[in-house]
Design an enzyme around this catalytic site. Structure first.
Site, mmCIF file in Angstrom:
data_model
loop_
_atom_site.group_PDB
_atom_site.id
_atom_site.type_symbol
_atom_site.label_atom_id
_atom_site.label_comp_id
_atom_site.label_asym_id
_atom_site.label_seq_id
_atom_site.Cartn_x
_atom_site.Cartn_y
_atom_site.Cartn_z
ATOM 1 N N HIS A 26 0.814 -1.226 0.000
ATOM 2 C CA HIS A 26 0.000 0.000 0.000
ATOM 3 C C HIS A 26 0.846 1.272 0.000
ATOM 4 C CE1 HIS A 26 -3.521 -2.407 0.525
ATOM 5 N NE2 HIS A 26 -3.188 -2.834 1.727
ATOM 6 N N ASP B 74 -4.511 -12.684 4.168
ATOM 7 C CA ASP B 74 -5.747 -12.140 4.753
ATOM 8 C C ASP B 74 -6.981 -12.475 3.924
ATOM 9 O OD1 ASP B 74 -4.651 -10.481 2.829
ATOM 10 O OD2 ASP B 74 -4.656 -8.672 4.054
ATOM 11 N N ASP C 153 -2.690 -10.714 -1.863
ATOM 12 C CA ASP C 153 -3.210 -10.167 -0.608
ATOM 13 C C ASP C 153 -4.704 -9.863 -0.814
ATOM 14 O OD1 ASP C 153 -2.049 -8.581 2.050
ATOM 15 O OD2 ASP C 153 -3.829 -7.608 1.217
ATOM 16 N N HIS D 216 -6.211 -7.291 -0.103
ATOM 17 C CA HIS D 216 -6.369 -5.888 -0.500
ATOM 18 C C HIS D 216 -5.621 -5.581 -1.789
ATOM 19 C CE1 HIS D 216 -6.681 -6.083 3.964
ATOM 20 N NE2 HIS D 216 -7.749 -5.340 3.737
HETATM 21 C C1 SP5 Z 1 -1.010 -5.046 4.123
HETATM 22 C C2 SP5 Z 1 -2.467 -5.047 4.463
HETATM 23 O O1 SP5 Z 1 -3.092 -6.104 4.457
HETATM 24 N N1 SP5 Z 1 -2.989 -3.888 4.849
HETATM 25 C C3 SP5 Z 1 -4.377 -3.843 5.158
HETATM 26 C C4 SP5 Z 1 -4.835 -2.598 5.814
HETATM 27 C C5 SP5 Z 1 -6.308 -2.697 5.925
HETATM 28 N N2 SP5 Z 1 -6.890 -1.789 6.811
HETATM 29 C C6 SP5 Z 1 -8.315 -1.679 6.586
HETATM 30 C C7 SP5 Z 1 -9.089 -1.974 7.792
HETATM 31 C C8 SP5 Z 1 -10.566 -1.928 7.527
HETATM 32 C C9 SP5 Z 1 -11.242 -2.583 8.663
HETATM 33 N N3 SP5 Z 1 -12.368 -3.314 8.272
HETATM 34 C C10 SP5 Z 1 -12.722 -4.384 9.170
HETATM 35 C C11 SP5 Z 1 -13.432 -5.459 8.418
HETATM 36 C C12 SP5 Z 1 -13.877 -6.560 9.319
HETATM 37 N N4 SP5 Z 1 -14.076 -7.800 8.604
HETATM 38 ZN ZN ZN Z 2 -4.123 -7.049 3.020
#
Ligand code: SP5
Ligand code: ZN
Length: 360
Positions: free
Chosen positions: A171, A296, A208, A210
């Protein structure tokens, strides 16, 4: 067929205690146990012995390769942010910005980084990347781990490498931290492989949960490396990764995005991965593949929203192995601490004959 692991215990220096989620402070999920639990599982499966002697320590490649993608002022900010934060009375929980440059204004006045007060908002895309005392040192070391893995991959025959880089990187943009990331380990390493190690064509496969917004952005107008991502639709990092983002200019066609719905299970995920891998093999013909390995996507992950089983990671590994390419696995996310080891080693299972199937 060998599988080597590069690791440095310096990742532990990045140890924020809390993150700000839904208006509450919660335990920081990007924690040292993520990597340490992978090592515990590697021992259970006898990939490494109890004293960890097989782990390879990173060699220091300097700041040079980081500075090819990240700006000097951003590097200086990461080095000094926590001290400055304490100096103005910030809490030891770590650096949290409160003010952000408005996009249009920021672009017009890009020279104005807002001094110490404004820099916290200037150099981040959100509140997830908490800076503490050892953040710079750990993030710097994570890059060295990844670069060392690249050296080994290129030098040694029949060897695949796992870089246990932490904090993660995909990211991170040129002058932005975000999503638990500070330096973009994968992007820096891809550039190093292409420019310094002259490996030819590199495919980055980002699995990943994301979208890897930082990695995509660095190479969006280039035809090497190729960037391909499977990720959760309408989830963090929200503004990135739609299927219509395919690259631009010379890079058109060299960015591939496959967003999948929340709740996606093994079968659909594997079908999508297979399609992407066939496409890459047929049309891009890479010389090696760098995998941004996030775990994840797992059904019990507290951050991601896919529903992949532990068994699915064995299949993912098999599909990647089927490319018959040298593979550089680079750790990104994955927050289900009980399962991250098993899932990670399941991906690697196809790459090492000596690995036993499971610790159970
Ligand atoms: C590297 C990496 O995986 N970074 C991810 C950062 C994500 N942060 C977003 C958090 C959003 C929280 N949502 C909670 C969802 C519950 N299932
Ligand atoms: Zn991630």
């Amino acid at each position: 067929m060998g599988l080597k692991i590069v690791y440095s215990e310096k990742h532990k220096k990045h140890n924020p205690t809390r993150e700000f989620i839904l208006g509450r402070f919660e335990k920081y999920k990007e924690c040292e146990k993520r990597v340490e639990n992978i090592l515990i599982e590697a021992k259970k499966r006898r990939l490494i012995s109890a004293n960890q002697q097989e782990l390879i320590k990173p060699t220091d490649h300097g700041l040079k390769h980081i500075l090819k993608l990240h700006s000097q002022d951003y590097v200086d900010y990461l080095k000094t942010a926590y001290k400055n934060w304490l100096r103005i009375g910030g809490s030891e929980v770590g650096v949290f910005p409160a003010d952000f440059p408005v996009r249009d204004f920021a672009n017009k006045h890009r020279e104005n980084k807002g001094g110490n007060g404004g820099s916290r908002g200037y150099y981040t895309s959100g509140l997830h990347s908490v800076i503490v005392e050892g953040t710079f040192e750990a993030a710097y070391e994570a890059v060295q781990v990844a670069l060392t893995a690249a050296d080994i991959l290129v030098k040694e025959d029949n060897t695949h490498v796992l870089a246990l880089s932490r904090p993660p990187g995909h990211h991170a943009h040129g002058d932005l931290c975000g999503g638990y990331c500070f330096f973009n380990n994968a992007a820096i390493t891809a550039k190093y492989l292409i420019d310094e190690l002259k490996v030819g064509k590199v495919a980055i496969l980002d699995i990943d949960y994301h979208h890897g917004n930082g990695t995509q952005e660095f190479f969006y107008s280039q035809n090497n490396p190729l960037y391909a991502s499977i990720h959760g639709e309408n989830d963090y990092p929200y503004y990135w990764g739609s299927a219509s983002e395919k690259g631009t200019g010379q890079g058109l066609g060299y960015t591939i995005n496959r967003p999948l719905k929340k709740g996606t299970k093994d079968e659909e995920y594997l079908k999508t991965l297979k399609e992407i891998l066939e496409n890459i093999k047929l049309n891009f013909k890479p010389n090696l593949i760098l995998i941004s390995l996030g775990l994840d996507t797992f059904e019990k992950d507290p951050v991601g929203n896919f529903k992949l089983s532990s068994n699915c990671y064995l299949q993912i590994g098999k599909l990647i192995k089927g490319l018959n390419l040298k593979c550089l696995f680079l750790l990104e996310g994955g927050y289900a601490l009980e399962n991250i080891g098993e899932n990670c080693l399941n991906v690697l299972h196809a790459f090492n004959d000596t690995l036993i199937k499971s610790s159970l």
